[in-house]
Design an enzyme around this catalytic site. Structure first.
Site, PDB file in Angstrom:
ATOM      1  N   ASP A 102      78.482  38.683  26.078  1.00  0.00           N
ATOM      2  CA  ASP A 102      77.556  38.226  27.107  1.00  0.00           C
ATOM      3  C   ASP A 102      76.959  36.917  26.608  1.00  0.00           C
ATOM      4  O   ASP A 102      76.355  36.880  25.539  1.00  0.00           O
ATOM      5  CB  ASP A 102      76.455  39.283  27.286  1.00  0.00           C
ATOM      6  CG  ASP A 102      75.991  39.412  28.708  1.00  0.00           C
ATOM      7  OD1 ASP A 102      75.694  38.373  29.304  1.00  0.00           O
ATOM      8  OD2 ASP A 102      75.916  40.549  29.210  1.00  0.00           O
ATOM      9  N   ASP A 329      72.315  46.556  36.182  1.00  0.00           N
ATOM     10  CA  ASP A 329      71.183  46.121  37.010  1.00  0.00           C
ATOM     11  C   ASP A 329      71.086  46.882  38.318  1.00  0.00           C
ATOM     12  O   ASP A 329      70.157  46.656  39.095  1.00  0.00           O
ATOM     13  CB  ASP A 329      71.319  44.617  37.335  1.00  0.00           C
ATOM     14  CG  ASP A 329      71.258  43.730  36.094  1.00  0.00           C
ATOM     15  OD1 ASP A 329      70.504  44.075  35.164  1.00  0.00           O
ATOM     16  OD2 ASP A 329      71.967  42.704  36.068  1.00  0.00           O
TER      17      ASP A 329
HETATM   18  C1  GLC Z   1      71.194  39.008  34.509  1.00  0.00           C
HETATM   19  C2  GLC Z   1      71.356  40.298  33.738  1.00  0.00           C
HETATM   20  C3  GLC Z   1      70.060  41.045  33.765  1.00  0.00           C
HETATM   21  C4  GLC Z   1      68.994  40.189  33.104  1.00  0.00           C
HETATM   22  C5  GLC Z   1      68.906  38.826  33.786  1.00  0.00           C
HETATM   23  C6  GLC Z   1      68.107  37.861  32.974  1.00  0.00           C
HETATM   24  O1  GLC Z   1      71.002  39.227  35.845  1.00  0.00           O
HETATM   25  O2  GLC Z   1      72.416  41.039  34.258  1.00  0.00           O
HETATM   26  O3  GLC Z   1      70.149  42.291  33.143  1.00  0.00           O
HETATM   27  O4  GLC Z   1      67.758  40.844  33.168  1.00  0.00           O
HETATM   28  O5  GLC Z   1      70.175  38.239  33.952  1.00  0.00           O
HETATM   29  O6  GLC Z   1      68.820  37.459  31.849  1.00  0.00           O
END
Ligand code: GLC
Length: 538
Positions: A102, A329
């Site tokens: 990520d 999410d």
């Molecule tokens: C993305 C991620 C989420 C995170 C957000 C801020 O949407 O999937 O989990 O809180 O970015 O980084």
């Protein structure tokens, strides 16, 4: 090779998302870790997936559980060490699994040395690495932008008497991507991991990277309703998806393309036509912008069929599709569409054209777990308590066995385990031929070996208000026909006698249907789906 067909791994294989805090705790501190993932490598290999995408594992104060990074090129000690990571990469590759990290380039933690330096003085050499601005004449914030996680997106800094912008938490200041030094710094970080042998990145909120240079006010959203996050009160017309973001995406792609066989996927929540622009004008954008079209969509057959067709129709030439039905999410499938229907959803995910991304635990039908107020941890939920937006319920520990804590940990985990783990866990599900886990296993195995199901074309056949039916064809002449009943009532499809499809059920949500031949009338019970291998003569 796991896949019998030729084609890049990221087209033919299935991507499995691991939320490392909740996957497997080997160290016994209640938080999942890299060693835990290593310990489960045989399971992942058995499942048949081709790649793991691991949510952030870097040092972080964990204000947003790792999406607030304080060092991009190290491992948080809660997850392990760099040696553990190297071992994970090696073990994954030994198991023919690719590793996708990520990448969170939009913002850092407020504890990142870059930000500490940036906020130290207006003259700091890193001042312009973040988005600093004077308040308006009356002292109020520079514009009306809101934070995704509730409240305003600007934070006042007493020390240097300016505001900084944070699209998410105030602990997650946004980097200034207009600044070439920021760009180079992140590209170097990408190279660091690519040099190690990482196979790709999932790029967090890629459509947020560039903001309007003039920082103009966002317009009000006429469709806002107050069950939504306060972020949705405005349309993010100037704070996201600016045309220049594509220059950045192209540069990221170029960094990745300097290495063989790597992948970048962009996280993009945008309407279809906008989403497609992230493939890049010359297919020089991300390899795949995540397709979330079915993620928030009501589970109605006709709407789903229309969405699939619209997505297929909108794809640019050579743009490879992908499908996501859940992630860290969003609600889990069993909670969104029901436990029986989750089996049909699995069949949909694994038989559509395009790379499927499977969220950990979906394969055993995990559901969203109710988390009492005093145990809630997700800032999105805590900041807007009246709105029920917590993402904790879909992030609970993986249920491995009927041992204490579902075999996830030897101590009380960071987030509670679903109470029904004794009858919903990997061990039990593997032994039960009728389990959703074995359905996933068979679907993935079939998809891996059949060119029609991985690289083949997609053709819609029919949809009504109960079911959808479609066909996949390989260039070698093999074809599969899918019919999925998206309701819990029986349904019937009457084939057109002049275009009769004949064949045998290869896989079904009800294993008893295997081997059945299909005729002019196809009947399915509620929550049933079939994958039919079509016979050559029609
Ligand atoms: C993305 C991620 C989420 C995170 C957000 C801020 O949407 O999937 O989990 O809180 O970015 O980084």
């Amino acid at each position: 090779m796991i896949t019998a067909t030729n084609g890049p791994w990221w087209k033919t294989g299935v991507i499995y998302q691991i939320y490392p805090r909740s996957f497997m705790d080997a160290s016994g501190d209640g938080i999942g870790d890299l060693q835990g993932i290593i310990d489960k490598m045989d399971y992942l290999r058995w499942l048949g997936i081709r790649a793991i995408w691991v949510s952030p594992i870097y040092p972080s104060p964990m204000a947003d559980f790792g999406y607030d990074i304080s060092d991009y090129i190290a491992i948080d000690e809660r997850f392990g060490t760099m040696a553990d990571f190297d071992q994970l990469l090696q073990e994954a590759h030994r198991h023919e699994l690719k590793v996708i990290l990520d990448l969170v380039p939009n913002h850092t933690s407020d504890q990142h040395p870059w930000f500490i330096e940036s906020r130290s003085s207006k003259d700091s050499p890193k001042r312009d690495w973040y988005i600093w601005h004077d308040g308006k004449a009356d002292g109020s914030q520079p514009n009306n932008w809101k934070s995704m996680f509730g409240g305003d997106a600007w934070e006042w800094d007493d020390h240097t008497e300016q505001y900084y912008y944070h699209g998410f938490l105030k602990e997650q200041p946004d980097l200034n991507w207009w600044n070439p030094d920021v760009q180079e710094a992140i590209f170097d970080i990408m190279r660091f991991w690519l040099d190690k042998g990482v196979d790709g990145f999932r790029v967090d909120v890629i459509w947020h990277l560039i903001k309007d240079r003039q920082l103009r006010d966002n317009p009000p959203n006429p469709d806002y309703n107050d069950t939504q996050s306060t972020y949705n009160q405005l349309l993010p017309a100037y704070s996201t998806d600016q045309p220049e973001v594509h220059d950045i995406v192209r540069k990221m792609r170029a960094v990745t393309d300097a290495y063989d066989n790597r992948l970048i996927i962009g996280e993009v929540y945008l309407p279809l036509q906008k989403l497609m622009t992230y493939y890049g004008e010359q297919r020089d954008g991300v390899h795949m912008p995540f397709n979330f079209q079915l993620l928030d969509q009501p589970w109605h057959a006709q709407e789903i069929a229309a969405t699939i067709d619209q997505y297929e129709g909108a794809l640019p030439a050579e743009g490879w599709p992908n499908w996501v039905l859940s992630n860290h999410d969003k609600p889990r499938l069993a909670s969104r569409v029901g436990e029986h229907q989750a089996r049909v959803a699995a069949m949909l995910l694994l038989t559509l054209r395009g790379t499927p991304t499977l969220y950990y635990g979906e394969e055993i039908g995990m559901r969203d777990v109710a988390i009492p107020a005093d145990e809630q941890q997700d800032p999105q939920g805590l900041n807007m308590p009246e709105k029920d937006l917590s993402r904790d319920p879909c992030r609970t520990p993986m249920q491995w066995s009927n041992a204490a804590q579902a075999g996830f940990s030897t101590v009380k985990p960071w987030l509670r385990v679903d109470k029904r783990y004794p009858r919903h866990n990997v061990q039990q599900a593997r032994e039960n031929p009728f389990s959703i886990l074995n359905l996933y296993h068979e679907l993935i195995a079939l998809r891996n070996k059949e060119p029609a199901l991985n690289l083949g074309t997609y053709m819609p056949v029919h949809a009504n208000d109960q079911y959808i039916a479609y066909q996949r064809d390989s260039p070698h002449g093999d074809s599969f026909f899918m019919m999925l009943n998206l309701t819990s009532r029986p349904c019937r499809y009457r084939q057109n006698p002049s275009q009769l499809r004949k064949g045998t059920v290869e896989l079904s949500t009800s294993p008893e249907l295997k081997g059945m031949t299909i005729g002019e009338q196809i009947y399915l019970s509620g929550d049933e789906g079939i994958v039919v291998r079509l016979s050559a003569e029609k």
